[in-house]
Design an enzyme around this catalytic site. Structure first.
Site, PDB file in Angstrom:
ATOM      1  N   ARG A 157      -8.840  -1.260   7.629  1.00 31.14           N
ATOM      2  CA  ARG A 157      -9.747  -0.266   7.068  1.00 31.14           C
ATOM      3  C   ARG A 157     -10.103   0.784   8.115  1.00 31.14           C
ATOM      4  O   ARG A 157     -11.267   0.984   8.448  1.00 31.14           O
ATOM      5  CB  ARG A 157     -11.012  -0.938   6.572  1.00 31.14           C
ATOM      6  N   CYS A 158      -9.086   1.456   8.620  1.00 33.22           N
ATOM      7  CA  CYS A 158      -9.287   2.368   9.739  1.00 33.22           C
ATOM      8  C   CYS A 158      -8.129   3.333   9.759  1.00 33.22           C
ATOM      9  O   CYS A 158      -7.024   2.987   9.397  1.00 33.22           O
ATOM     10  CB  CYS A 158      -9.340   1.548  11.022  1.00 33.22           C
ATOM     11  N   GLU A 161     -12.827   4.205   4.909  1.00 27.85           N
ATOM     12  CA  GLU A 161     -12.847   3.477   6.166  1.00 27.85           C
ATOM     13  C   GLU A 161     -14.070   3.756   7.018  1.00 27.85           C
ATOM     14  O   GLU A 161     -14.364   2.997   7.944  1.00 27.85           O
ATOM     15  CB  GLU A 161     -11.571   3.812   6.930  1.00 27.85           C
ATOM     16  N   GLN A 194       0.805  -1.217   0.000  1.00 34.16           N
ATOM     17  CA  GLN A 194       0.000   0.000   0.000  1.00 34.16           C
ATOM     18  C   GLN A 194       0.843   1.274   0.000  1.00 34.16           C
ATOM     19  O   GLN A 194       0.303   2.366  -0.122  1.00 34.16           O
ATOM     20  CB  GLN A 194      -0.948  -0.019   1.206  1.00 34.16           C
TER      21      GLN A 194
END
Ligand code: FES
Ligand code: FES
Lengths: 159, 794
Positions: free
Chosen positions: B374-375, B746, B228
């Protein structure tokens, strides 16, 4: 051992270890890496192909068992530059994000529509519940299958 | 196939950039023609496999690799000893700790990397793993964070000089303790809860892996790896391997999901690189699913004690004390100055008088990680805590949970709003968004239905959550990771044909950047999105930047693309002035064209300006030819998206099985570039939230065996567990983002678990006296809670 398997209508012949999984056999065939692998335990459905028209998890079948059977992968859906309606539906309804589950979902959904051209939402959800999509939350996959069903119904009306 | 629902601009007939544009990237994916890591085969490539520890904590007495080396297809077996000679036995983590690449002295978690086999093919490499003999002396293991600091706890990190206990980071605080004490003393109502956010895992459908291809002749290292943050990874590899950055190229191609799991550098990567450097051939390593679940970046694992107070029916104060379980090596992902990430956004969406937060981290014999699933850096834990506490307070006050939130929200006129822990929220109208959610849900009707069902003995619950997130890290004056500013670059070239290439440092793993970033250029320059190629995923062909996580693509990289487009537009204006023989200030812009103010007929299209920029015709004085620009964008603040979520659950009174029947999500993420993509992101995050609330958890037995090492027992929701999500929106633009966008990826994962858990408690409170339950709300745990004996997950 030597095997010869019909993949997307072509005979693929190769020396393999008897323990080789179908998913690896397919993925080692040039240009056929669309069938993915995502788990060790037959739970994710990224590897789904069709065997004699039935959706099967290719990580759960030995390549050696496939002689005499027809294997179809995601690469066979588009014919002469014409996308299959299920592929169009996935694009139209934004049913994919990272795309990793997409080949398995497409092959599963195609098999569903071949058997049941007008499935309910619950039938669609049940049919794809052997697979995991980590990105879409499934809502748009359901819409995409509906879209393809309606497209095919309309196309039938026209002829 | 590309279609835009928006109307073209009247004069130029150019499509407006923003709208439900279908995705460019679909074309290859629906044909099975994506290029994911494992699809890549290089000539002469060999395959790696990792031997992992069966023990959570054990001394390594000996490693015998001779039988494995005798395997005809095995080229090499690498152990810690071999890496020591290369100086690669340990690697730095993103939290300034060190992590063993291969264990030499001890193993410290089950699944830890012990030896790396390189063989001609994958099957042989895995066979050879069985041929390695490792003699272990098992040690007592610690898997419970609460016990990690007991005086008799075994010391996990005896490799670290001066480390005498299992404290991974000293207590970190935010807010004002004395002021919080005063507010609690003046309060009329106080509630307390012990709340656990259990360990879970992002589990992207494609596992992690790498191909390292070192060329001994040129010294060039090519890396194929879905991650990422490719530019940050390259910098890390340059340091670790002692190579110059320009001799390393990372190519990401297509990535089958990341969700935070593909942020860190893993030992397998270092082994593949070391293997290729030593062997001089490409080395591929792709982990199995069990390796992904037991050894790579987990998420959460926060043990929280909290108190919340109210006065006159309004929330006034909050205290939180957290023990964070960081596993055996501290590799949690967060900006350097924030050891608990952005957890101190825990004051939520409420106008509190004071708050105080303490977080300390411990080592345990569990996998390292603490990545954001996802945060945005621990915001999920914070939102879960505060939204559970508000509901606990509402129970105590006997008021409707929405009513309590409405009374306590930060009011629209208070923005920009300074929170009691030091954040400056940019914009919002919380009550409005809450009302939209109530309307979609039919809140009053739902409450009536619930009462009727209750009378019939049926269990139905309605749960609410309202979240505020801080995303888009971040301003360089406040934030860095490993000393790297959290900025992003964008490089835009308009070619003589009028078609453009924009290169970005963000890295898609399914977020649709190829489409949405083209739309930003289209919106700003009037070049149709199909004529804008978005280039990313290759460090040789994209500008430096910190990548995609923490919902930062749109807030940071998207802003970079907007700003670089405007730079090009400004340059085009000067060129157009020369072409039209007028002054730049006499020109006005409409989509795709500069024209003379007051004379609509007289103007120059962007393509004409591009032709001129590359032609032999004169340029404006002092200006270089070409139509291009580059920027590095430094965001002035985070952006603060928010949303109101309502979950409706049914619980089977005989089995405790929870079904999420409806889920309503109203997100305010500012301006939406592509609403179709935004909706898709929300659906995906909600599904993950359903998973976390109901089934996803990594648990361990007392010896440290991971009990959820496959998809047979790490359960991910399928289409049958997810409801038909119902979405709504409000739009409050971000005042400091050039497009007014806030980022959304997110939000749904952050906001949904508390709504579902609140709904479960709402279903069971009146009938069964349940006022707390920890996730995941599995049938067994719900059943136990119904019998009055809830148990924490660990
Ligand atoms: S790879 Fe997961 S089911 Fe086949
Ligand atoms: S689109 Fe990513 S897993 Fe389904």
């Amino acid at each position: 051992m030597h095997v010869s398997i019909s993949v997307n209508g072509e005979q693929v012949s190769r020396e393999i270890e008897p323990r080789q999984l179908l998913v690896h056999f397919i993925r080692e065939t040039p240009d056929l890496t669309g069938t993915h692998w995502g788990c060790d335990t037959s739970n994710c459905g990224a590897c789904v192909v069709q065997m004699d028209g039935q959706p099967v998890k290719s990580c759960t079948i030995l390549a050696a068992m496939c002689e005499g059977h027809e294997i179809r992968t995601v690469e066979s859906l588009e014919v002469d530059g014409q996308l299959d309606p299920i592929q169009m539906g996935f694009h139209e309804q934004h049913a994919l994000q990272c795309g990793f589950c997409t080949p398995g979902m497409l092959m599963t959904a195609r098999a569903l529509l071949d058997e049941n051209p007008n499935p309910t939402d619950l039938e669609i959800r049940t049919a794809i519940s052997g697979g995991i999509c980590r990105c879409t939350g499934y809502k748009n996959i359901v819409s995409a299958v509906r879209w393809a069903a309606e497209y095919e119904a309309a196309a039938k009306q026209e002829v | 196939m590309a279609t835009v629902e928006n109307l073209p601009s009247a004069q130029t007939e150019r499509p407006i950039g923003f709208g439900r544009l279908k995705r460019k990237e679909d074309a290859r994916f629906i044909r099975g023609k994506g290029t994911y890591l494992d699809d890549i085969r290089l000539p002469g490539m060999v395959h790696g496999a990792m031997l992992r520890s069966p023990y959570a904590h054990a001394r390594i007495l000996s490693i015998d690799t001779s039988k494995a080396l005798a395997h005809p297809n095995v080229a090499a077996v690498v152990t810690a000893k071999d890496l020591e000679t290369l100086g690669l036995a340990w690697m730095p983590t993103i939290s300034y700790d060190t992590q063993a690449v291969l264990a030499g002295d001890k193993v410290r978690f089950q699944g830890q990397e012990v030896a790396f086999v390189i063989a001609t093919d994958e099957y042989s490499a895995n066979d050879a793993l069985q041929l390695i003999d490792v003699e272990y002396e098992p040690l007592p293991a610690i898997v419970n964070a609460r016990k990690a600091l007991d005086p008799d706890a075994p010391l996990i990190r005896d490799d670290k000089a001066g480390q005498r206990d299992n404290l991974a980071s000293p207590t970190w605080e935010a807010g004002d303790q004395a002021a919080t004490d005063r507010v609690f003393a003046e309060a009329d109502t106080v509630v307390k809860r012990d709340i656990i956010y259990p360990r879970c895992h992002p589990a992207p459908l494609e596992t992690c892996g790498m191909i390292a291809d070192f060329n001994p002749e040129t010294g060039q290292l090519d890396i194929y790896n879905g991650n990422q943050a490719p530019h940050a990874h390259r910098t890390v590899y340059a340091h670790v391997a002692g190579l110059a950055e320009h001799m390393i190229r990372i190519k990401c191609s297509d990535i089958g999901g990341g969700f935070g799991n593909k942020v860190p550098v893993y030992p397998g990567y270092v082994c593949a690189i070391a293997g290729s450097i030593v062997a001089g051939v490409p080395v591929k390593w792709v982990e199995n699913r069990d390796e992904n679940l037991i050894s790579t970046g987990f998420a959460r694992d926060y043990v929280m004690h909290s108190e919340m107070c109210a006065k006159n029916g309004k929330i006034t104060g909050l205290r939180v004390d957290v023990i964070a379980d960081h596993g055996a090596f501290d590799s949690t992902a967060q900006p350097t100055k924030f050891p608990a990430g952005f957890f101190h956004i825990v004051c939520g969406s409420y106008d509190l008088e004071a708050s105080h937060v303490k977080v300390k981290a411990v080592y345990t014999n569990k996998a390292p990680g603490g990545v954001a699933y996802r945060c945005s850096f621990r915001i999920t834990e914070a939102v879960y805590l505060v939204e559970r506490m508000v509901d606990a307070l509402a129970l105590e006050l006997k008021v409707d949970p929405i009513e309590l939130r409405m009374r306590s929200f930060i009011a629209p006129e208070q923005f920009p709003y300074e929170t009691t822990t030091g954040w400056t929220y940019d914009s919002g109208n919380y009550a409005e968004t809450m009302r939209v959610a109530m309307d979609i849900a039919g809140y009053e009707d739902l409450r009536r239905e619930q009462a009727e069902k209750r009378a019939r003995g049926e269990l139905m619950g309605i749960g609410v959550s309202f979240f505020t997130e801080g995303v888009g890290a971040g301003p360089r004056k406040h934030m860095d990771i490993l000393g790297l500013a959290m900025n992003d670059g964008a490089d835009l070239r308009v070619h003589p044909s009028g078609k453009a290439v924009v290169s970005i440092s963000a890295q898609t793993q399914g977020q649709s950047h190829e489409t949405t970033f083209a739309q930003i250029v289209a919106e700003e320059l009037g070049i149709p999105p199909e004529d804008v190629e978005v280039r990313h995923g290759d460090t040789d062909r994209s500008p430096y930047g910190l990548g995609t996580y923490g919902s930062r693509s749109t807030p940071v990289s998207g802003a970079a693309v907007a700003v670089v487009s405007r730079k090009v537009r400004d340059k085009a204006r000067l060129i157009a002035a020369t072409m039209l023989e007028t002054r730049p200030e006499d020109l006005a812009w409409e989509k795709g064209r500069w024209y003379v103010k007051g004379d609509l007929e007289k103007g120059a299209m962007i393509e004409e300006i591009a032709v001129r920029a590359y032609s032999g015709e004169p340029m404006p004085t002092g200006m270089e030819g070409g139509l291009d620009a580059q920027v590095i964008y430094d965001p002035p603040n985070l952006t603060y998206p928010y949303g109101a979520y309502i979950a409706v659950v049914d619980i089977d009174p005989d089995t405790g099985q929870v079904t999420v029947r409806r889920f309503i999500a109203v997100d305010d993420c500012g301006v939406r570039i592509n609403p179709m993509v935004v909706d898709g992101q929300i659906h995906g995050g909600l599904a993950e939230g359903v998973g976390i609330a109901l089934m996803e958890v990594l648990t361990f037995d007392e010896e440290g065996n991971c009990l959820n090492s496959s998809f047979l027992n790490y359960l991910i929701p399928t289409a049958l567990e997810c409801p038909d999500f119902e979405l709504g929106e409000t739009v409050t633009p971000c005042p400091h983002h050039p497009l007014g966008a806030k980022g959304v990826g997110e939000s749904p994962n952050v906001g949904s678990p508390p709504a579902i858990v609140n709904a479960v408690i709402d279903a069971l409170h009146q009938t069964h006296g349940v006022d707390h339950i920890d996730m995941p709300c599995t049938p067994a745990r719900v059943w136990a809670a119904m019998q009055g004996r809830p148990e924490p997950p660990q």
